[in-house]
Design a protein around this motif. Structure first.
Motif, short mmCIF file in Angstrom:
data_model
loop_
_atom_site.label_atom_id
_atom_site.label_comp_id
_atom_site.label_asym_id
_atom_site.label_seq_id
_atom_site.Cartn_x
_atom_site.Cartn_y
_atom_site.Cartn_z
N THR A 1 6.03 5.84 11.59
CA THR A 1 5.61 6.86 10.62
C THR A 1 6.52 8.08 10.71
O THR A 1 6.88 8.67 9.68
N ALA A 2 6.92 8.45 11.92
CA ALA A 2 7.80 9.61 12.08
C ALA A 2 9.15 9.36 11.41
O ALA A 2 9.68 10.24 10.71
N TYR A 3 9.70 8.16 11.59
CA TYR A 3 10.95 7.81 10.91
C TYR A 3 10.76 7.87 9.40
O TYR A 3 11.58 8.43 8.67
N ALA A 4 9.68 7.25 8.92
CA ALA A 4 9.44 7.17 7.48
C ALA A 4 9.25 8.56 6.87
O ALA A 4 9.79 8.86 5.80
N GLU A 5 8.51 9.41 7.54
CA GLU A 5 8.28 10.77 7.02
C GLU A 5 9.57 11.58 7.03
O GLU A 5 9.81 12.38 6.11
N ALA A 6 10.38 11.39 8.06
CA ALA A 6 11.67 12.10 8.11
C ALA A 6 12.56 11.68 6.96
O ALA A 6 13.19 12.51 6.29
N VAL A 7 12.61 10.38 6.70
CA VAL A 7 13.43 9.87 5.59
C VAL A 7 12.86 10.34 4.26
O VAL A 7 13.60 10.80 3.37
N ALA A 8 11.54 10.24 4.10
CA ALA A 8 10.90 10.58 2.83
C ALA A 8 11.00 12.06 2.50
O ALA A 8 10.81 12.46 1.34
N SER A 9 11.31 12.89 3.48
CA SER A 9 11.42 14.33 3.23
C SER A 9 12.76 14.70 2.58
O SER A 9 12.95 15.84 2.14
N LYS A 10 13.67 13.73 2.51
CA LYS A 10 15.01 14.00 1.98
C LYS A 10 15.06 13.72 0.47
O LYS A 10 14.15 13.11 -0.09
N SER A 11 16.12 14.17 -0.17
CA SER A 11 16.30 13.92 -1.60
C SER A 11 16.43 12.42 -1.86
O SER A 11 17.30 11.76 -1.29
N PRO A 12 15.58 11.86 -2.73
CA PRO A 12 15.71 10.42 -3.02
C PRO A 12 17.04 10.08 -3.69
O PRO A 12 17.57 8.98 -3.49
N GLU B 1 0.85 -1.18 0.00
CA GLU B 1 0.00 0.00 0.00
C GLU B 1 0.89 1.23 0.00
O GLU B 1 1.74 1.38 0.87
N ASP B 2 0.69 2.10 -0.97
CA ASP B 2 1.47 3.33 -1.06
C ASP B 2 0.72 4.47 -0.39
O ASP B 2 -0.46 4.70 -0.66
N GLN B 3 1.42 5.17 0.49
CA GLN B 3 0.87 6.34 1.17
C GLN B 3 1.75 7.52 0.83
O GLN B 3 2.73 7.80 1.51
N GLY B 4 1.43 8.18 -0.27
CA GLY B 4 2.27 9.26 -0.76
C GLY B 4 3.61 8.71 -1.22
O GLY B 4 3.67 7.85 -2.10
N THR B 5 4.68 9.16 -0.61
CA THR B 5 6.03 8.72 -0.99
C THR B 5 6.52 7.54 -0.15
O THR B 5 7.67 7.13 -0.25
N ILE B 6 5.63 6.97 0.68
CA ILE B 6 5.99 5.85 1.54
C ILE B 6 5.23 4.60 1.10
O ILE B 6 4.01 4.63 0.94
N ALA B 7 5.95 3.50 0.92
CA ALA B 7 5.32 2.22 0.56
C ALA B 7 5.29 1.33 1.79
O ALA B 7 6.31 1.13 2.45
N ARG B 8 4.12 0.81 2.10
CA ARG B 8 3.98 -0.15 3.20
C ARG B 8 3.86 -1.55 2.61
O ARG B 8 2.98 -1.79 1.77
N VAL B 9 4.71 -2.43 3.05
CA VAL B 9 4.71 -3.81 2.59
C VAL B 9 4.39 -4.71 3.78
O VAL B 9 5.08 -4.67 4.80
N THR B 10 3.32 -5.49 3.64
CA THR B 10 2.86 -6.33 4.75
C THR B 10 3.03 -7.80 4.42
O THR B 10 2.56 -8.28 3.39
N LEU B 11 3.71 -8.51 5.31
CA LEU B 11 3.79 -9.97 5.22
C LEU B 11 2.44 -10.51 5.67
O LEU B 11 1.98 -10.20 6.77
N ASN B 12 1.81 -11.31 4.82
CA ASN B 12 0.40 -11.63 5.05
C ASN B 12 0.12 -13.13 5.11
O ASN B 12 -0.67 -13.66 4.34
N ARG B 13 0.80 -13.80 6.04
CA ARG B 13 0.45 -15.19 6.38
C ARG B 13 0.23 -15.24 7.90
O ARG B 13 0.97 -15.92 8.62
N PRO B 14 -0.77 -14.52 8.39
CA PRO B 14 -0.92 -14.38 9.85
C PRO B 14 -1.08 -15.70 10.60
O PRO B 14 -0.59 -15.83 11.72
N LYS B 15 -1.75 -16.68 9.99
CA LYS B 15 -1.97 -17.95 10.69
C LYS B 15 -0.66 -18.72 10.87
O LYS B 15 -0.55 -19.57 11.76
N ALA B 16 0.33 -18.40 10.04
CA ALA B 16 1.64 -19.06 10.12
C ALA B 16 2.69 -18.12 10.68
O ALA B 16 3.88 -18.35 10.50
N TYR B 17 2.25 -17.09 11.39
CA TYR B 17 3.17 -16.08 11.91
C TYR B 17 4.10 -15.55 10.80
O TYR B 17 5.26 -15.28 11.02
#
Length: 263
Positions: A196-207, A13-29
């Motif tokens: 989120t604070a870490y991610a926003e701080a990083v995302a505010s810098k020059s890619p 899921e992309d939230q602006g300049t931040i991409a969230r990647v979720t590991l999605n096998r919850p029943k298998a941890y």
């Protein structure tokens, strides 16, 4: 906004300049099956090619971050070729994270064990719930955590790494923070806010500058002191010639917010 999904086991899921990647096998941890590792690698490679993304957050669905390799899958086969494929795929996944141009942040809750602990150690930053626990417990089941050892030994002091590898015992999040495996251990209610604070701080810098700096950081780690200084002097020269360096310095001198060009 949701991005095109590779498969059901890895969600992006992309939230602006931040991409969230979720590991999605919850029943298998969120155990790292071969299919899941391939999907995660493909998802990260796609993010690496996406110039709109400046930072990545990796997290786990359900009760824990990641329990490591899928032991049931490992025991479903007995041939050498399959085991080689599994562990080489794991190594490729970890290498992909290290070589990704964007910084990657692990958001950890529950457990992060074996290859899951390796995943945390491989990410550039990590924040964990205070109740989270970490371990490289392969020694307990006759399978020494040799590939997790690579990332672990590059994050924590040698004797602490050996303590985890030889005993297989769980380490609390506050201890993991003290050892340098994660940046912070925070209350569960504060985890999302801090990540989120870490991610926003990083995302505010020059890619462009983030890409240069992350690459140089890992390149210089295994160099001698003199080699590292020679190398990073060249990196800073390269960086100084970038448009974003000129923009950033001018903005600082003119007391304004820089407008990054990504070059």
């Amino acid at each position: 906004m949701p991005a095109a999904q590779d498969n059901e086991f890895v969600l992006r899921e992309d939230q602006g300049t931040i991409a969230r990647v979720t590991l999605n096998r919850p029943k298998a941890y969120n155990a790292l099956s071969l299919e899941m590792m391939r999907a995660l690698t493909r998802t990260l490679e796609a993010i690496g090619q996406d110039t709109t993304i400046r930072c990545v957050i990796v997290e786990g669905a359900g009760k824990g971050f990641c329990a490591g390799h899928d032991l049931r899958e490992l025991r479903s086969r007995t041939d050498r070729a399959f085991y080689e494929e599994v562990f080489e795929t794991c190594c490729q996944l970890m290498s992909t994270i290290t070589h990704l141009p964007q910084p990657v942040i692990a958001k950890v809750h529950g457990i992060a064990t074996a290859a899951g602990c390796q995943l945390v150690a491989t990410c550039d930053l990590a924040v964990a719930e205070e109740s989270a626990r970490f371990a490289t417990p392969g020694v307990n089941i006759g399978l020494f955590c040799s590939t997790p050892m690579v990332a672990l030994s590059r994050n924590v002091p040698r004797k602490r790494a050996m303590e985890m590898l030889l005993t297989g015992e769980l380490v609390s999040a506050p201890v993991a923070a003290d050892w340098g495996l994660v940046n912070e251990a925070v209350d569960a209610e504060a985890l999302e806010e801090r990540v989120t604070a870490y991610a926003e701080a990083v995302a505010s810098k020059s890619p462009h500058v983030l890409k240069i700096g992350k690459r140089a950081f890992y390149e210089q780690l295994d160099q001698s002191l003199d080699e590292a200084y020679r190398h990073t002097a060249q990196v800073m020269t390269e960086n100084m010639l970038a448009r974003d360096a000129a923009e950033g310095i001018d903005a600082f001198l003119e007391k304004r917010t820089p407008e990054w060009k990504g070059a």
